[in-house]
Design an enzyme around this catalytic site. Structure first.
Site, PDB file in Angstrom:
ATOM      1  N   LYS A  14      -2.020   5.048   0.114  1.00 52.67           N
ATOM      2  CA  LYS A  14      -2.931   3.986   0.183  1.00 52.67           C
ATOM      3  C   LYS A  14      -3.147   3.323   1.685  1.00 52.67           C
ATOM      4  CE  LYS A  14      -0.008   1.480  -2.306  1.00 52.67           C
ATOM      5  NZ  LYS A  14       1.059   2.145  -2.701  1.00 52.67           N
ATOM      6  N   ARG A  89       0.394  -4.821  -8.463  1.00 57.95           N
ATOM      7  CA  ARG A  89       1.325  -4.133  -8.631  1.00 57.95           C
ATOM      8  C   ARG A  89       1.701  -4.134 -10.146  1.00 57.95           C
ATOM      9  NH1 ARG A  89       2.757  -2.063  -3.303  1.00 57.95           N
ATOM     10  NH2 ARG A  89       4.457  -1.108  -3.457  1.00 57.95           N
ATOM     11  N   ARG A 128       8.206  10.680   5.744  1.00 56.69           N
ATOM     12  CA  ARG A 128       7.635   9.652   6.494  1.00 56.69           C
ATOM     13  C   ARG A 128       8.181   8.995   7.661  1.00 56.69           C
ATOM     14  NH1 ARG A 128       4.044   5.581   3.079  1.00 56.69           N
ATOM     15  NH2 ARG A 128       6.154   4.795   2.411  1.00 56.69           N
ATOM     16  N   ARG A 163      11.280   3.868   7.239  1.00 59.14           N
ATOM     17  CA  ARG A 163      11.695   2.799   6.673  1.00 59.14           C
ATOM     18  C   ARG A 163      12.961   2.674   5.771  1.00 59.14           C
ATOM     19  NH1 ARG A 163       6.060   1.793   3.421  1.00 59.14           N
ATOM     20  NH2 ARG A 163       7.376   0.882   1.670  1.00 59.14           N
ATOM     21  N   ARG A 174      11.481   3.181  -7.089  1.00 59.75           N
ATOM     22  CA  ARG A 174      10.477   2.697  -7.001  1.00 59.75           C
ATOM     23  C   ARG A 174       9.186   3.565  -7.705  1.00 59.75           C
ATOM     24  NH1 ARG A 174       9.711   3.928  -0.589  1.00 59.75           N
ATOM     25  NH2 ARG A 174       7.605   2.799  -0.655  1.00 59.75           N
TER      26      ARG A 174
HETATM   27  P1  AMP Z   1       4.690  -0.511   0.137  1.00 52.90           P
HETATM   28  O1  AMP Z   1       4.787  -0.921   1.622  1.00 52.90           O
HETATM   29  O2  AMP Z   1       3.306  -0.995  -0.659  1.00 52.90           O
HETATM   30  O3  AMP Z   1       5.177   0.651  -0.447  1.00 52.90           O
HETATM   31  O4  AMP Z   1       5.645  -1.949  -0.478  1.00 52.90           O
HETATM   32  C1  AMP Z   1       6.872  -1.788  -0.036  1.00 52.90           C
HETATM   33  C2  AMP Z   1       7.652  -2.679  -0.909  1.00 52.90           C
HETATM   34  O5  AMP Z   1       7.286  -4.259  -0.813  1.00 52.90           O
HETATM   35  C3  AMP Z   1       7.684  -2.486  -2.363  1.00 52.90           C
HETATM   36  O6  AMP Z   1       8.474  -1.247  -2.794  1.00 52.90           O
HETATM   37  C4  AMP Z   1       8.003  -3.968  -3.010  1.00 52.90           C
HETATM   38  O7  AMP Z   1       9.372  -3.938  -2.996  1.00 52.90           O
HETATM   39  C5  AMP Z   1       7.292  -4.777  -2.100  1.00 52.90           C
HETATM   40  N1  AMP Z   1       5.821  -5.404  -2.531  1.00 52.90           N
HETATM   41  C6  AMP Z   1       4.929  -4.807  -1.904  1.00 52.90           C
HETATM   42  N2  AMP Z   1       3.734  -5.138  -2.524  1.00 52.90           N
HETATM   43  C7  AMP Z   1       4.221  -5.904  -3.701  1.00 52.90           C
HETATM   44  C8  AMP Z   1       3.544  -6.426  -4.889  1.00 52.90           C
HETATM   45  N3  AMP Z   1       2.286  -6.529  -5.001  1.00 52.90           N
HETATM   46  N4  AMP Z   1       4.422  -7.019  -5.674  1.00 52.90           N
HETATM   47  C9  AMP Z   1       5.773  -6.996  -5.755  1.00 52.90           C
HETATM   48  N5  AMP Z   1       6.439  -6.416  -4.786  1.00 52.90           N
HETATM   49  C10 AMP Z   1       5.577  -5.842  -3.691  1.00 52.90           C
END
Ligand code: AMP
Length: 220
Positions: A14, A89, A128, A163, A174
């Site tokens: 993404k 999400r 990553r 991360r 996840r």
């Molecule tokens: P990402 O960088 O998109 O993988 O997001 C990292 C983490 O942030 C996710 O695993 C969630 O813990 C949190 N997160 C990101 N976007 C959302 C969302 N729309 N709703 C809830 N938690 C989120």
């Protein structure tokens, strides 16, 4: 106005596709993960709570996410369109997002589902590495994406970090959370006639070409 939602499992690309789309179509890139990671640098009680939620691979509360999104969408750089990377999400967030869109008089736009199999995601996530200085992303498990010098960014020589949630255990949580909560959005947006599926397991340029073909055909 061009609005795009990128819907995908963790590490499906993404962020990478958002960056290419941002440059090609001059859209604002809104990564909720990045916004949250920025937010938790504050070191207060709420940020500590969010930090732990993210590290466990769980979701941050819907109300907070929707507040963050509503606030971000009112920025001037969103007026011609934006890419949502990581939001909505779940179906609850998708419904709340539609209320925000109505309030702002913004269209729903296009939803791209990046399809990638679990074994590829796992390989991508555990390998990553991100530059702490410029944010460039590398992968020590994938030929062609490895940094030239181990631990350092090719572009600015900044230190590469992993991360907190890019490990095997967090990935499992996840991924399961994705299946239970995010995957139902595919049917939700299919019903609305705005969903386009693309193959996210191929090279990033090929995935982007698939997206571009659809956008250039559909966008006015
Ligand atoms: P990402 O960088 O998109 O993988 O997001 C990292 C983490 O942030 C996710 O695993 C969630 O813990 C949190 N997160 C990101 N976007 C959302 C969302 N729309 N709703 C809830 N938690 C989120």
């Amino acid at each position: 106005m061009r609005n795009i939602i990128l819907l995908a499992p963790p590490a499906a690309g993404k962020g990478t596709q958002s960056e290419i789309l941002e440059k090609e179509y001059h859209l604002a890139h809104i990564s909720t993960g990045d916004l949250l990671r920025e937010f938790i640098k504050k070191e207060d009680e709420l940020s500590e709570e969010i930090k732990q939620v993210i590290a466990r691979g769980e979701f941050v509360r819907d109300e907070l996410m929707c507040k963050i999104i509503e606030h971000r969408l009112t920025s001037p750089d969103c007026k011609d369109g934006y890419i949502l990377d990581g939001f909505p999400r779940n179906v609850e967030q998708a419904k709340k997002y539609e209320v925000i869109l109505e309030k702002l008089n913004f269209p729903l736009g296009y939803v791209f589902f990046l399809k990638v199999d679990k074994d590829i995601l796992e390989k991508r996530i555990t390998g990553r590495r991100i530059c702490e200085n410029c944010g460039a992303v590398f992968n020590v498990n994938i030929e062609g994406s490895m940094p030239k010098e181990s631990g350092f960014c090719d572009k600015c020589h900044g230190n590469l970090y992993q991360r907190d949630d890019d490990n095997q255990e967090s990935f499992e949580v996840r991924y399961q959370t994705y299946l239970q909560k995010t995957e139902p959005l595919i049917a939700y947006y299919k019903d609305k006639g705005v969903l386009y599926e693309v193959d996210g397991s191929q090279d990033k340029v090929k995935t982007f070409q698939e997206i571009k073909l659809i956008l250039d055909r559909e966008m006015i």
